[in-house]
Design a protein around this motif. Structure first.
Motif, PDB file in Angstrom:
ATOM      1  N   ALA A 156      45.784  41.889  39.840  1.00 37.24           N
ATOM      2  CA  ALA A 156      46.069  40.807  40.792  1.00 37.24           C
ATOM      3  C   ALA A 156      44.737  39.925  40.678  1.00 37.24           C
ATOM      4  CB  ALA A 156      46.247  41.323  42.138  1.00 37.24           C
ATOM      5  N   ILE A 157      43.505  40.375  40.742  1.00 40.64           N
ATOM      6  CA  ILE A 157      42.332  39.685  40.705  1.00 40.64           C
ATOM      7  C   ILE A 157      42.228  39.064  39.426  1.00 40.64           C
ATOM      8  CG2 ILE A 157      39.794  39.950  40.802  1.00 40.64           C
ATOM      9  CD1 ILE A 157      40.214  42.130  42.814  1.00 40.64           C
ATOM     10  N   MET A 158      42.462  39.822  38.285  1.00 39.72           N
ATOM     11  CA  MET A 158      42.240  39.045  36.870  1.00 39.72           C
ATOM     12  C   MET A 158      43.430  37.758  36.995  1.00 39.72           C
ATOM     13  SD  MET A 158      41.868  41.953  33.891  1.00 39.72           S
ATOM     14  CE  MET A 158      43.168  42.918  34.342  1.00 39.72           C
ATOM     15  N   ILE A 159      44.493  38.018  37.202  1.00 39.66           N
ATOM     16  CA  ILE A 159      45.615  36.797  37.352  1.00 39.66           C
ATOM     17  C   ILE A 159      44.865  35.596  38.306  1.00 39.66           C
ATOM     18  CG2 ILE A 159      47.778  36.002  38.178  1.00 39.66           C
ATOM     19  CD1 ILE A 159      48.941  38.994  37.550  1.00 39.66           C
ATOM     20  N   ILE A 160      44.411  35.855  39.416  1.00 38.60           N
ATOM     21  CA  ILE A 160      44.138  34.815  40.282  1.00 38.60           C
ATOM     22  C   ILE A 160      42.671  34.069  39.595  1.00 38.60           C
ATOM     23  CG2 ILE A 160      42.574  34.472  42.268  1.00 38.60           C
ATOM     24  CD1 ILE A 160      44.014  36.677  43.720  1.00 38.60           C
ATOM     25  N   ILE A 161      41.784  34.838  38.865  1.00 36.61           N
ATOM     26  CA  ILE A 161      40.662  34.221  38.015  1.00 36.61           C
ATOM     27  C   ILE A 161      41.215  33.436  37.089  1.00 36.61           C
ATOM     28  CG2 ILE A 161      38.542  34.694  36.728  1.00 36.61           C
ATOM     29  CD1 ILE A 161      38.178  37.168  38.580  1.00 36.61           C
ATOM     30  N   GLY A 162      42.100  34.041  36.113  1.00 35.45           N
ATOM     31  CA  GLY A 162      42.657  33.393  35.013  1.00 35.45           C
ATOM     32  C   GLY A 162      43.528  32.215  35.374  1.00 35.45           C
ATOM     33  N   VAL A 163      44.548  32.141  36.044  1.00 35.69           N
ATOM     34  CA  VAL A 163      45.150  31.204  36.621  1.00 35.69           C
ATOM     35  C   VAL A 163      44.362  29.881  37.384  1.00 35.69           C
ATOM     36  CG1 VAL A 163      47.138  30.233  38.038  1.00 35.69           C
ATOM     37  CG2 VAL A 163      47.273  32.392  36.948  1.00 35.69           C
ATOM     38  N   THR A 164      43.317  30.497  38.126  1.00 35.06           N
ATOM     39  CA  THR A 164      42.508  29.171  38.842  1.00 35.06           C
ATOM     40  C   THR A 164      41.971  28.480  37.776  1.00 35.06           C
ATOM     41  OG1 THR A 164      42.729  30.678  40.850  1.00 35.06           O
ATOM     42  CG2 THR A 164      40.933  28.851  40.601  1.00 35.06           C
ATOM     43  N   PHE A 165      41.046  29.366  36.940  1.00 35.34           N
ATOM     44  CA  PHE A 165      40.201  28.636  35.712  1.00 35.34           C
ATOM     45  C   PHE A 165      41.062  27.899  35.067  1.00 35.34           C
ATOM     46  CE2 PHE A 165      38.967  28.719  31.327  1.00 35.34           C
ATOM     47  CZ  PHE A 165      37.692  28.293  31.540  1.00 35.34           C
ATOM     48  N   GLY A 166      42.136  28.211  34.516  1.00 34.65           N
ATOM     49  CA  GLY A 166      43.243  27.220  33.858  1.00 34.65           C
ATOM     50  C   GLY A 166      43.421  26.051  34.496  1.00 34.65           C
TER      51      GLY A 166
END
Length: 415
Positions: free
Chosen positions: A85-95
Protein backbone atom coordinates in the motif's frame (compact mmCIF):
# COMPACT_ATOMS: atom_id res chain seq x y z
CA UNK A 1 -32.46 20.10 -20.18
CA UNK A 2 -33.06 19.36 -16.44
CA UNK A 3 -33.81 15.70 -17.27
CA UNK A 4 -30.69 15.42 -19.47
CA UNK A 5 -28.55 16.98 -16.73
CA UNK A 6 -30.06 14.59 -14.17
CA UNK A 7 -29.22 11.64 -16.42
CA UNK A 8 -25.63 12.84 -16.82
CA UNK A 9 -25.24 13.39 -13.06
CA UNK A 10 -26.25 9.77 -12.41
CA UNK A 11 -22.86 8.86 -13.91
CA UNK A 12 -20.93 11.01 -11.42
CA UNK A 13 -18.06 8.61 -10.52
CA UNK A 14 -17.53 7.90 -14.23
CA UNK A 15 -16.58 11.54 -14.76
CA UNK A 16 -13.93 11.28 -12.03
CA UNK A 17 -12.55 8.24 -13.88
CA UNK A 18 -12.45 10.23 -17.13
CA UNK A 19 -10.91 13.21 -15.31
CA UNK A 20 -8.07 11.03 -13.98
CA UNK A 21 -7.56 9.30 -17.31
CA UNK A 22 -7.79 12.09 -19.88
CA UNK A 23 -5.68 15.13 -19.16
CA UNK A 24 -3.15 17.10 -21.14
CA UNK A 25 -0.70 14.19 -20.66
CA UNK A 26 -3.17 11.87 -22.37
CA UNK A 27 -3.97 14.43 -25.08
CA UNK A 28 -0.22 14.95 -25.61
CA UNK A 29 0.37 11.20 -26.00
CA UNK A 30 -2.54 10.88 -28.46
CA UNK A 31 -1.40 13.86 -30.54
CA UNK A 32 2.23 12.68 -30.68
CA UNK A 33 1.10 9.12 -31.56
CA UNK A 34 -1.39 10.27 -34.21
CA UNK A 35 1.10 12.64 -35.86
CA UNK A 36 4.06 10.21 -35.75
CA UNK A 37 2.48 6.75 -36.12
CA UNK A 38 -0.97 7.39 -37.57
CA UNK A 39 -3.62 5.04 -36.14
CA UNK A 40 -1.06 2.25 -35.55
CA UNK A 41 -1.50 2.29 -31.75
CA UNK A 42 -5.31 2.22 -31.74
CA UNK A 43 -5.20 -1.44 -30.61
CA UNK A 44 -3.20 -0.46 -27.50
CA UNK A 45 -5.79 2.19 -26.64
CA UNK A 46 -8.64 -0.31 -27.15
CA UNK A 47 -7.10 -3.00 -24.90
CA UNK A 48 -6.20 -0.41 -22.26
CA UNK A 49 -9.81 0.87 -22.18
CA UNK A 50 -11.21 -2.68 -22.08
CA UNK A 51 -9.05 -3.62 -19.10
CA UNK A 52 -9.68 -0.23 -17.47
CA UNK A 53 -13.42 -0.80 -17.63
CA UNK A 54 -13.02 -4.18 -15.90
CA UNK A 55 -10.79 -2.68 -13.18
CA UNK A 56 -13.13 0.28 -12.58
CA UNK A 57 -16.01 -2.19 -12.24
CA UNK A 58 -14.03 -4.53 -9.94
CA UNK A 59 -12.95 -1.77 -7.54
CA UNK A 60 -16.45 -0.25 -7.56
CA UNK A 61 -18.18 -3.58 -6.96
CA UNK A 62 -15.82 -4.37 -4.08
CA UNK A 63 -16.70 -1.02 -2.48
CA UNK A 64 -20.44 -1.57 -2.88
CA UNK A 65 -20.41 -5.15 -1.55
CA UNK A 66 -18.08 -4.61 1.43
CA UNK A 67 -18.39 -0.87 2.14
CA UNK A 68 -14.57 -0.82 2.34
CA UNK A 69 -11.90 1.06 0.37
CA UNK A 70 -8.91 -0.33 -1.54
CA UNK A 71 -5.67 0.52 0.30
CA UNK A 72 -7.21 0.04 3.74
CA UNK A 73 -8.30 -3.46 2.63
CA UNK A 74 -4.87 -4.20 1.12
CA UNK A 75 -3.28 -3.24 4.45
CA UNK A 76 -5.68 -5.44 6.44
CA UNK A 77 -6.07 -8.50 4.22
CA UNK A 78 -2.97 -8.95 2.03
CA UNK A 79 0.31 -10.51 3.02
CA UNK A 80 2.86 -7.66 2.94
CA UNK A 81 -0.19 -5.42 2.54
CA UNK A 82 1.33 -2.44 4.38
CA UNK A 83 4.50 -2.13 2.23
CA UNK A 84 2.45 -2.77 -0.92
CA UNK A 85 0.00 0.00 0.00
CA UNK A 86 2.83 2.42 0.85
CA UNK A 87 4.62 1.68 -2.46
CA UNK A 88 1.36 2.32 -4.32
CA UNK A 89 0.81 5.64 -2.50
CA UNK A 90 4.36 6.83 -3.31
CA UNK A 91 4.25 5.65 -6.94
CA UNK A 92 0.80 7.04 -7.75
CA UNK A 93 1.40 10.36 -5.97
CA UNK A 94 4.73 10.82 -7.77
CA UNK A 95 3.09 10.19 -11.14
CA UNK A 96 0.03 12.35 -10.51
CA UNK A 97 1.94 15.32 -9.07
CA UNK A 98 4.34 15.22 -12.02
CA UNK A 99 1.32 15.18 -14.31
CA UNK A 100 -0.14 18.13 -12.41
CA UNK A 101 2.94 20.25 -13.18
CA UNK A 102 2.61 19.52 -16.89
CA UNK A 103 -1.16 19.95 -16.88
CA UNK A 104 -0.97 23.44 -15.38
CA UNK A 105 1.93 24.41 -17.67
CA UNK A 106 0.18 23.27 -20.85
CA UNK A 107 -3.26 24.57 -19.80
CA UNK A 108 -1.83 28.02 -19.01
CA UNK A 109 -0.06 28.10 -22.36
CA UNK A 110 -3.24 27.03 -24.16
CA UNK A 111 -5.23 29.85 -22.53
CA UNK A 112 -2.45 32.25 -23.55
CA UNK A 113 -2.39 30.99 -27.16
CA UNK A 114 -6.18 31.26 -27.42
CA UNK A 115 -5.98 34.85 -26.18
CA UNK A 116 -3.04 35.59 -28.49
CA UNK A 117 -5.04 34.33 -31.51
CA UNK A 118 -7.36 37.30 -31.05
CA UNK A 119 -4.93 39.72 -29.34
CA UNK A 120 -1.43 39.31 -30.89
CA UNK A 121 0.07 42.12 -28.77
CA UNK A 122 0.15 39.70 -25.80
CA UNK A 123 3.04 37.79 -27.40
CA UNK A 124 5.53 40.36 -26.04
CA UNK A 125 4.45 39.51 -22.49
CA UNK A 126 4.16 35.73 -22.82
CA UNK A 127 6.05 34.62 -19.68
CA UNK A 128 4.31 37.11 -17.38
CA UNK A 129 0.86 36.39 -18.84
CA UNK A 130 1.28 32.60 -18.63
CA UNK A 131 2.45 32.85 -15.02
CA UNK A 132 -0.50 35.06 -14.01
CA UNK A 133 -2.89 32.62 -15.73
CA UNK A 134 -1.30 29.63 -13.94
CA UNK A 135 -1.49 31.29 -10.52
CA UNK A 136 -5.11 32.32 -11.13
CA UNK A 137 -6.15 28.82 -12.27
CA UNK A 138 -4.49 26.92 -9.40
CA UNK A 139 -5.67 29.46 -6.78
CA UNK A 140 -9.26 29.12 -8.06
CA UNK A 141 -9.04 25.32 -7.97
CA UNK A 142 -7.65 25.37 -4.43
CA UNK A 143 -10.41 27.73 -3.27
CA UNK A 144 -13.00 25.28 -4.62
CA UNK A 145 -11.14 22.43 -2.87
CA UNK A 146 -11.48 24.27 0.46
CA UNK A 147 -15.28 24.10 0.13
CA UNK A 148 -14.80 20.33 0.35
CA UNK A 149 -18.09 19.10 -1.13
CA UNK A 150 -18.08 15.96 -3.29
CA UNK A 151 -21.21 17.09 -5.16
CA UNK A 152 -19.50 20.35 -6.18
CA UNK A 153 -16.38 18.53 -7.43
CA UNK A 154 -18.66 16.24 -9.43
CA UNK A 155 -20.66 19.06 -11.07
CA UNK A 156 -17.48 20.89 -12.14
CA UNK A 157 -15.99 17.69 -13.57
CA UNK A 158 -19.20 16.96 -15.50
CA UNK A 159 -18.94 20.42 -17.08
CA UNK A 160 -15.24 20.06 -18.03
CA UNK A 161 -15.55 16.49 -19.34
CA UNK A 162 -18.68 17.31 -21.37
CA UNK A 163 -16.92 20.30 -22.99
CA UNK A 164 -13.86 18.17 -23.69
CA UNK A 165 -15.82 15.33 -25.30
CA UNK A 166 -17.98 17.59 -27.48
CA UNK A 167 -14.95 19.64 -28.62
CA UNK A 168 -12.82 16.64 -29.67
CA UNK A 169 -15.64 14.77 -31.40
CA UNK A 170 -16.60 17.99 -33.26
CA UNK A 171 -12.97 18.37 -34.38
CA UNK A 172 -13.07 14.79 -35.71
CA UNK A 173 -15.85 15.72 -38.15
CA UNK A 174 -13.57 18.39 -39.66
CA UNK A 175 -10.24 16.51 -39.76
CA UNK A 176 -10.29 12.70 -39.82
CA UNK A 177 -8.41 9.65 -41.17
CA UNK A 178 -9.66 7.17 -43.79
CA UNK A 179 -11.84 4.28 -42.47
CA UNK A 180 -9.28 1.76 -43.77
CA UNK A 181 -6.59 3.42 -41.63
CA UNK A 182 -8.81 3.14 -38.55
CA UNK A 183 -9.42 -0.59 -39.18
CA UNK A 184 -5.68 -1.17 -39.67
CA UNK A 185 -5.06 0.43 -36.27
CA UNK A 186 -6.68 -2.56 -34.53
CA UNK A 187 -3.94 -4.90 -35.85
CA UNK A 188 -1.35 -5.30 -33.02
CA UNK A 189 1.98 -3.80 -34.08
CA UNK A 190 4.62 -1.69 -32.30
CA UNK A 191 6.29 1.13 -34.28
CA UNK A 192 9.87 0.04 -35.05
CA UNK A 193 11.21 3.56 -34.72
CA UNK A 194 12.87 5.62 -32.02
CA UNK A 195 10.37 6.35 -29.24
CA UNK A 196 7.87 3.68 -30.39
CA UNK A 197 8.21 1.48 -27.29
CA UNK A 198 8.09 4.55 -25.03
CA UNK A 199 4.84 5.65 -26.65
CA UNK A 200 3.21 2.23 -26.15
CA UNK A 201 4.09 2.36 -22.44
CA UNK A 202 2.84 5.96 -22.21
CA UNK A 203 -0.48 4.93 -23.79
CA UNK A 204 -1.07 2.29 -21.16
CA UNK A 205 0.19 4.55 -18.35
CA UNK A 206 -2.27 7.27 -19.26
CA UNK A 207 -5.28 5.03 -20.03
CA UNK A 208 -4.91 2.33 -17.35
CA UNK A 209 -4.26 4.92 -14.65
CA UNK A 210 -3.84 3.29 -11.22
CA UNK A 211 -5.24 6.42 -9.56
CA UNK A 212 -8.55 5.88 -11.40
CA UNK A 213 -9.11 2.47 -9.83
CA UNK A 214 -7.79 3.21 -6.34
CA UNK A 215 -9.98 6.30 -5.95
CA UNK A 216 -13.12 4.55 -7.20
CA UNK A 217 -14.28 3.18 -3.79
CA UNK A 218 -13.91 6.59 -2.13
CA UNK A 219 -15.90 8.34 -4.86
CA UNK A 220 -18.61 5.68 -4.62
CA UNK A 221 -18.59 6.34 -0.87
CA UNK A 222 -18.99 10.07 -1.60
CA UNK A 223 -21.84 9.32 -4.00
CA UNK A 224 -23.61 7.27 -1.31
CA UNK A 225 -24.04 4.15 -3.46
CA UNK A 226 -24.83 0.77 -1.86
CA UNK A 227 -26.01 -2.73 -2.91
CA UNK A 228 -29.11 -1.20 -4.51
CA UNK A 229 -26.81 0.57 -7.01
CA UNK A 230 -24.88 -2.50 -8.29
CA UNK A 231 -26.27 -2.31 -11.82
CA UNK A 232 -25.82 1.45 -11.93
CA UNK A 233 -22.18 1.02 -10.84
CA UNK A 234 -21.66 -1.54 -13.62
CA UNK A 235 -23.19 0.79 -16.21
CA UNK A 236 -21.12 3.69 -14.85
CA UNK A 237 -17.88 1.69 -15.29
CA UNK A 238 -18.82 0.82 -18.89
CA UNK A 239 -19.65 4.45 -19.70
CA UNK A 240 -16.32 5.62 -18.26
CA UNK A 241 -14.27 3.13 -20.33
CA UNK A 242 -16.29 3.78 -23.52
CA UNK A 243 -15.99 7.56 -23.26
CA UNK A 244 -12.24 7.37 -22.57
CA UNK A 245 -11.83 5.32 -25.76
CA UNK A 246 -14.05 7.59 -27.90
CA UNK A 247 -12.46 10.84 -26.69
CA UNK A 248 -8.85 9.57 -26.84
CA UNK A 249 -9.34 7.95 -30.26
CA UNK A 250 -10.86 11.21 -31.54
CA UNK A 251 -7.74 13.18 -30.50
CA UNK A 252 -5.45 10.62 -32.14
CA UNK A 253 -7.56 10.63 -35.31
CA UNK A 254 -7.55 14.45 -35.57
CA UNK A 255 -3.75 14.50 -35.20
CA UNK A 256 -3.48 11.72 -37.77
CA UNK A 257 -5.76 13.46 -40.28
CA UNK A 258 -4.04 16.81 -39.88
CA UNK A 259 -0.38 15.87 -39.52
CA UNK A 260 0.60 12.26 -40.27
CA UNK A 261 0.52 12.32 -44.07
CA UNK A 262 2.29 15.69 -44.12
CA UNK A 263 5.17 14.23 -42.10
CA UNK A 264 4.70 16.95 -39.45
CA UNK A 265 6.25 16.17 -36.06
CA UNK A 266 4.80 17.42 -32.79
CA UNK A 267 7.09 18.37 -29.93
CA UNK A 268 4.51 20.48 -28.11
CA UNK A 269 0.70 20.44 -27.89
CA UNK A 270 0.73 24.05 -29.06
CA UNK A 271 2.39 22.97 -32.34
CA UNK A 272 -1.17 22.04 -33.33
CA UNK A 273 -1.78 25.78 -33.85
CA UNK A 274 0.35 25.98 -36.97
CA UNK A 275 -0.73 22.56 -38.20
CA UNK A 276 -4.50 22.79 -37.73
CA UNK A 277 -5.29 26.42 -38.54
CA UNK A 278 -4.70 26.20 -42.34
CA UNK A 279 -6.80 23.00 -42.49
CA UNK A 280 -9.61 23.64 -40.05
CA UNK A 281 -9.68 27.42 -39.68
CA UNK A 282 -9.46 29.60 -36.58
CA UNK A 283 -12.88 28.64 -35.19
CA UNK A 284 -12.29 24.87 -35.38
CA UNK A 285 -8.80 25.35 -33.96
CA UNK A 286 -10.29 27.25 -31.02
CA UNK A 287 -12.76 24.39 -30.45
CA UNK A 288 -9.92 21.83 -30.40
CA UNK A 289 -7.87 23.93 -27.99
CA UNK A 290 -10.94 24.47 -25.82
CA UNK A 291 -11.25 20.67 -25.61
CA UNK A 292 -7.57 20.35 -24.68
CA UNK A 293 -8.00 23.03 -22.03
CA UNK A 294 -11.08 21.23 -20.63
CA UNK A 295 -9.01 18.01 -20.56
CA UNK A 296 -6.35 19.78 -18.52
CA UNK A 297 -8.72 21.47 -16.09
CA UNK A 298 -10.75 18.26 -15.64
CA UNK A 299 -7.55 16.57 -14.45
CA UNK A 300 -6.48 19.29 -12.00
CA UNK A 301 -9.18 18.32 -9.48
CA UNK A 302 -8.40 14.58 -9.47
CA UNK A 303 -4.61 15.20 -9.39
CA UNK A 304 -4.98 17.54 -6.40
CA UNK A 305 -7.24 15.01 -4.69
CA UNK A 306 -5.12 11.89 -5.19
CA UNK A 307 -2.54 12.20 -2.37
CA UNK A 308 -5.05 13.04 0.41
CA UNK A 309 -7.38 10.36 -1.02
CA UNK A 310 -4.72 7.66 -0.82
CA UNK A 311 -3.42 8.72 2.60
CA UNK A 312 -6.95 8.83 4.03
CA UNK A 313 -7.73 5.47 2.41
CA UNK A 314 -4.62 3.87 3.95
CA UNK A 315 -5.19 5.33 7.44
CA UNK A 316 -8.93 4.91 7.91
CA UNK A 317 -10.76 4.10 4.69
CA UNK A 318 -12.64 7.41 4.99
CA UNK A 319 -12.08 10.76 3.26
CA UNK A 320 -12.64 14.01 5.15
CA UNK A 321 -12.37 16.82 2.60
CA UNK A 322 -12.52 19.46 5.35
CA UNK A 323 -9.64 18.14 7.48
CA UNK A 324 -6.37 20.02 8.02
CA UNK A 325 -4.53 17.07 6.46
CA UNK A 326 -6.58 17.39 3.27
CA UNK A 327 -5.99 21.15 3.01
CA UNK A 328 -2.23 20.94 3.70
CA UNK A 329 -1.57 18.14 1.18
CA UNK A 330 -3.62 19.79 -1.58
CA UNK A 331 -1.87 23.10 -0.78
CA UNK A 332 1.56 21.47 -1.27
CA UNK A 333 0.35 20.00 -4.57
CA UNK A 334 -0.80 23.47 -5.73
CA UNK A 335 2.63 24.98 -5.02
CA UNK A 336 4.41 22.14 -6.87
CA UNK A 337 2.02 22.57 -9.80
CA UNK A 338 3.52 26.02 -10.46
CA UNK A 339 7.01 24.59 -11.14
CA UNK A 340 6.75 24.52 -14.95
CA UNK A 341 5.01 27.93 -15.37
CA UNK A 342 7.54 29.59 -13.01
CA UNK A 343 10.63 28.14 -14.72
CA UNK A 344 9.15 28.14 -18.23
CA UNK A 345 9.97 24.50 -19.06
CA UNK A 346 8.53 22.62 -22.05
CA UNK A 347 6.46 19.91 -20.33
CA UNK A 348 5.90 17.58 -23.31
CA UNK A 349 8.72 15.05 -22.74
CA UNK A 350 8.13 15.14 -19.01
CA UNK A 351 4.43 14.42 -19.52
CA UNK A 352 5.12 11.35 -21.68
CA UNK A 353 7.82 10.07 -19.29
CA UNK A 354 5.40 10.52 -16.37
CA UNK A 355 2.80 8.38 -18.15
CA UNK A 356 5.46 5.66 -18.59
CA UNK A 357 6.28 5.70 -14.85
CA UNK A 358 2.57 5.26 -14.07
CA UNK A 359 2.75 1.79 -15.63
CA UNK A 360 5.09 0.39 -12.96
CA UNK A 361 2.53 0.65 -10.12
CA UNK A 362 -0.20 -0.96 -12.24
CA UNK A 363 0.67 -4.68 -11.70
CA UNK A 364 0.53 -4.17 -7.90
CA UNK A 365 -2.87 -2.49 -8.21
CA UNK A 366 -4.24 -5.39 -10.30
CA UNK A 367 -2.77 -8.09 -8.01
CA UNK A 368 -4.31 -6.30 -5.02
CA UNK A 369 -7.84 -6.21 -6.41
CA UNK A 370 -7.62 -9.80 -7.71
CA UNK A 371 -6.79 -10.93 -4.17
CA UNK A 372 -9.54 -9.09 -2.32
CA UNK A 373 -12.43 -9.68 -4.78
CA UNK A 374 -11.77 -13.43 -4.44
CA UNK A 375 -11.62 -13.28 -0.63
CA UNK A 376 -14.75 -15.13 0.56
CA UNK A 377 -14.58 -13.66 4.07
CA UNK A 378 -14.89 -10.19 2.51
CA UNK A 379 -17.08 -10.75 -0.54
CA UNK A 380 -19.13 -13.75 0.72
CA UNK A 381 -21.47 -14.90 -2.08
CA UNK A 382 -20.38 -11.94 -4.25
CA UNK A 383 -16.84 -13.20 -5.00
CA UNK A 384 -15.67 -12.45 -8.55
CA UNK A 385 -16.96 -14.69 -11.33
CA UNK A 386 -14.87 -16.52 -13.93
CA UNK A 387 -15.30 -13.88 -16.63
CA UNK A 388 -14.05 -11.01 -14.45
CA UNK A 389 -11.13 -13.08 -13.16
CA UNK A 390 -10.08 -14.05 -16.69
CA UNK A 391 -10.20 -10.42 -17.90
CA UNK A 392 -8.21 -9.22 -14.87
CA UNK A 393 -5.57 -11.94 -15.31
CA UNK A 394 -5.15 -10.85 -18.94
CA UNK A 395 -5.00 -7.24 -17.71
CA UNK A 396 -2.21 -8.24 -15.30
CA UNK A 397 -0.23 -10.01 -18.03
CA UNK A 398 -0.74 -7.00 -20.31
CA UNK A 399 0.43 -4.61 -17.55
CA UNK A 400 3.54 -6.72 -16.83
CA UNK A 401 4.41 -6.89 -20.55
CA UNK A 402 3.98 -3.14 -20.92
CA UNK A 403 6.03 -2.51 -17.75
CA UNK A 404 8.90 -4.55 -19.20
CA UNK A 405 8.48 -2.63 -22.46
CA UNK A 406 8.64 0.62 -20.43
CA UNK A 407 11.88 -0.43 -18.75
CA UNK A 408 13.42 -1.21 -22.15
CA UNK A 409 12.20 2.18 -23.46
CA UNK A 410 13.62 4.15 -20.51
CA UNK A 411 16.97 2.31 -20.66
CA UNK A 412 17.06 3.10 -24.38
CA UNK A 413 16.58 6.81 -23.63
CA UNK A 414 19.72 6.90 -21.51
CA UNK A 415 21.94 4.45 -23.41
Amino acid sequence: MPSIFKKIMSFGPAFFAIGYTIGTGSVTSMIVAGSNYGMQLLWVLFLSCLFSGALIYAYGNFAIVTGKTALYSFKQHLKFGKPIAIMIIIGVTFGQWNSLMGILGISSNIIFEMLALYSPSLVDYKYQTVLVIAVTVIATMYAIMLIGKYSLFEKILVMFVSCMGISFVFSLFIVHPLPSEVVAGFVPTIPEVEGGKMMVAAFVGTTMAAATFLSRPLFIQGKGWNMAHQQQQKKDAFVAAALVFIISASVMAVAHGALYHQGSKITHVLDMVNALEPIAGKTALTVFFFGTLAAGLSSVFPCLLIAPLLVADYRSGKLDTRSTQFRVITGVACVLALTIPVFGFNPIKGQILTQVFNVFVLPLVIIGILSIINNKSLMKEHVAGKSLNVILVFALLFAIAISINGVVAIVGQFS
